[in-house]
Structures are given as C-alpha cells and as structure tokens.
Design a protein around this motif. Sequence first.
Motif, PDB file in Angstrom:
ATOM      1  N   TYR A 111      38.895  -9.001 -95.761  1.00  0.00           N
ATOM      2  CA  TYR A 111      37.838  -8.911 -94.743  1.00  0.00           C
ATOM      3  C   TYR A 111      38.392  -8.514 -93.374  1.00  0.00           C
ATOM      4  N   ASN A 140      40.751 -13.003-100.037  1.00  0.00           N
ATOM      5  CA  ASN A 140      39.565 -12.362 -99.479  1.00  0.00           C
ATOM      6  C   ASN A 140      39.577 -12.336 -97.951  1.00  0.00           C
ATOM      7  N   THR A 157      30.803 -11.632-101.279  1.00  0.00           N
ATOM      8  CA  THR A 157      32.203 -11.426-101.661  1.00  0.00           C
ATOM      9  C   THR A 157      32.295 -10.982-103.121  1.00  0.00           C
ATOM     10  N   ARG A 162      34.021  -7.517-104.456  1.00  0.00           N
ATOM     11  CA  ARG A 162      35.104  -7.499-105.440  1.00  0.00           C
ATOM     12  C   ARG A 162      34.642  -7.033-106.819  1.00  0.00           C
ATOM     13  N   TYR A 214      34.985 -16.435-102.195  1.00  0.00           N
ATOM     14  CA  TYR A 214      34.336 -16.712-100.918  1.00  0.00           C
ATOM     15  C   TYR A 214      35.176 -16.103 -99.803  1.00  0.00           C
ATOM     16  N   GLN A 215      34.568 -15.901 -98.654  1.00  0.00           N
ATOM     17  CA  GLN A 215      35.200 -15.120 -97.591  1.00  0.00           C
ATOM     18  C   GLN A 215      36.472 -15.749 -97.046  1.00  0.00           C
TER      19      GLN A 215
END
Length: 201
Positions: free
Chosen positions: A142, A138, A45, A49, A132-133
């Motif tokens: 995703y 995020n 991640t 980014r 983090y995903q």
Amino acid sequence: GEYISFLEPDDIWEKDNAAIKISFLENNGIDLVYSDIQAIGDSVTIDMRRLTINSFSRVSAGVPFFALPELFVDNFVPSFSTVIARKKVFDNIKFISDKKCAIWLDWFLWLQISLHMKFLFVPQKLVRWRLYQRSYCNAFIYRSGVMRRILFDLRYRLMIFREIIFSSQGNLWQKITLSFMFVRASFKKGFLFLYHRFKKI
C-alpha cells in the motif's frame, strides 16, 4: 516430533487441515505439502491481491512435482500457515538475517527446499488466510509505488539467486543450469507483469 507445521497468528486452520496433509505425506513418500486458501478479511485488500490468490492453484493437484522452476518466477505457496513438512526438511536450511528481506522469508525457504525435494499441492481450502491493509506484506504494498515494488522485487530476486547458488552443493554444470533457469524465470515474470499491466488499461 516427525512433522513441523506453521500457523501465523492472523490465519485460521480448518479442523481437518493437519490430518489431510499428513495423510498425503505418508501416502505419497514426499516431505512437504501445502494447500489452497480461503481469503478472508478486508475485501479491498483481497481484491488488490486477487491476481496473487489466483496464481496459488496453478500447479497440478495431488501430484508430487519439482517446484524450483516455478518458484523462481514467483512464490506460489500462499502462506506459512498452509505448509506441513517432515522435520528433516529444515535441518540444513538457511534463514535470512537481513531484515529488509524478511518480508518474503518463506519464498527463500521454499526455494532452498525445492533444490532437493518435491512438493505436493492439496487443492482443498484448508487454511483461512487473513488479508488486511496493516499486515506486514500488504502495508508495504500500500505504501509503495509500482517502481519501488519492482526495484524491491529485482533486488530480492538477485539476493535469493546468489544465496541459492552458494547453498547448492552441485558441480559447475548444475550452477549453470540454475543460472539459466533463473534468467528464464525472470523473463517470464517480466512478461507476466507487463501482460497484466496492459490488460488493466
């Protein structure tokens, strides 16, 4: 208290974060400071980014500046957790109630504040920003394709612009100036997007 600061639940302040930023507030006669970040968490991640992370430090460090023109292009304030401001800054700020746009609430707040006040960037990495995903922002990135993110960005920009125009208490000339600034920033954002997309190819 005189100051308001933020710490999101998944971020970490360095121990001297508050002391350094408050000293900048008191010694420069300004109302809002923010700092650089150290990205921590999921390496995939963080890599995704990377472009965003690199854009955070593009302004001059330690010098008060008018943030509005660049904020119309993008939100370069890394996180709520990096900001400390005088309490009065938030007295007349509108918070968005539309949950669909809450993902970028901070961007809207900084734009409103930048209509009236200067910002100051502290170059030290005083906050560890966790990526983090499954985080709110995020997870959206995703699960969304490029076109969906572009459309969301355009919708959000137009909503922000409408709110900024309505909330600005200037005369007609000021509203025209803001409109010109917004259009110019939108073209710049589009150019930067295309530049980085073709750069990857």
